[in-house]
Design a protein around this motif. Structure first.
Motif, mmCIF file in Angstrom:
data_model
loop_
_atom_site.group_PDB
_atom_site.id
_atom_site.type_symbol
_atom_site.label_atom_id
_atom_site.label_comp_id
_atom_site.label_asym_id
_atom_site.label_seq_id
_atom_site.Cartn_x
_atom_site.Cartn_y
_atom_site.Cartn_z
ATOM 1 N N TRP A 55 34.334 11.450 2.947
ATOM 2 C CA TRP A 55 34.700 12.612 3.382
ATOM 3 C C TRP A 55 33.565 13.481 3.317
ATOM 4 C CZ3 TRP A 55 35.347 17.070 0.904
ATOM 5 C CH2 TRP A 55 36.110 17.988 1.651
ATOM 6 N N SER A 56 32.816 13.534 2.233
ATOM 7 C CA SER A 56 31.754 14.635 2.256
ATOM 8 C C SER A 56 30.765 14.348 3.183
ATOM 9 C CB SER A 56 31.186 14.622 0.872
ATOM 10 O OG SER A 56 30.125 15.261 0.715
ATOM 11 N N ASN A 57 30.326 13.121 3.552
ATOM 12 C CA ASN A 57 29.322 12.918 4.536
ATOM 13 C C ASN A 57 29.686 13.283 5.815
ATOM 14 O OD1 ASN A 57 27.184 11.975 2.685
ATOM 15 N ND2 ASN A 57 27.948 9.730 2.830
ATOM 16 N N HIS A 58 30.942 13.017 6.140
ATOM 17 C CA HIS A 58 31.859 13.377 7.290
ATOM 18 C C HIS A 58 31.616 14.782 7.806
ATOM 19 C CE1 HIS A 58 34.073 12.764 10.862
ATOM 20 N NE2 HIS A 58 34.929 13.723 10.490
ATOM 21 N N ARG A 59 32.016 15.619 6.684
ATOM 22 C CA ARG A 59 31.988 16.914 6.838
ATOM 23 C C ARG A 59 30.490 17.646 7.123
ATOM 24 N NH1 ARG A 59 35.959 21.085 6.519
ATOM 25 N NH2 ARG A 59 34.576 22.318 5.277
ATOM 26 N N MET A 83 38.801 6.219 -4.974
ATOM 27 C CA MET A 83 38.795 7.636 -4.810
ATOM 28 C C MET A 83 37.584 8.163 -4.851
ATOM 29 S SD MET A 83 40.829 10.055 -4.179
ATOM 30 C CE MET A 83 42.321 10.674 -4.791
ATOM 31 N N LEU A 84 36.502 7.976 -5.449
ATOM 32 C CA LEU A 84 35.184 8.536 -5.343
ATOM 33 C C LEU A 84 34.493 8.174 -3.962
ATOM 34 C CD1 LEU A 84 33.699 8.034 -9.096
ATOM 35 C CD2 LEU A 84 34.474 10.259 -7.810
#
Length: 126
Positions: free
Chosen positions: A61-65, A54-55
């Protein structure tokens, strides 16, 4: 009472298809999964594994955003620079067209001429 145990399979000679092993049995043989995990899958490793997974997903996801946001910011900055260049050009054209000589040149076809003598000051006596 006797205890439940797994039945052990007896390997027979080679089958008609060659060695008789499929890809999964080869992988299991090469990785020695039963030697690492034992006879079953240890369930007590599942929560930490899912937590780490999950981490990792949140990190991806954070890097993609962040990358998407950087791309949008760069596009917006380019648009602002283009608009700023347009505004500068329009301001320069406006300043040129508002000069007295340019105004006189533009109204000459209408028959309006520029006065040659300065205006007179009218003085009134009290």
């Amino acid at each position: 009472m006797s205890q439940n145990t797994f039945k052990k399979k007896i390997k027979k000679g080679s089958s008609s298809k060659g060695s008789g092993k499929n890809i999964f049995s080869l992988i299991e043989e090469k990785l020695n999964v039963t030697g690492i995990l034992g006879e079953g899958v240890p369930v007590h490793f599942a929560p930490p594994f899912f937590y780490a997974a999950m981490l990792a997903l949140i990190y991806i996801w954070s890097n993609h955003r962040a990358e998407n946001m950087i791309r949008k910011i760069e596009i917006t900055q380019q648009e602002v620079e283009d608009i700023r260049a347009d505004v500068t050009t329009l301001e320069a054209e406006y300043m040129l067209s508002s000069k007295q000589s340019e105004v006189a040149r533009k109204i000459a076809p209408l028959g309006i001429v520029e006065i040659d003598e300065p205006p007179m000051k009218i003085k009134m006596k009290k």
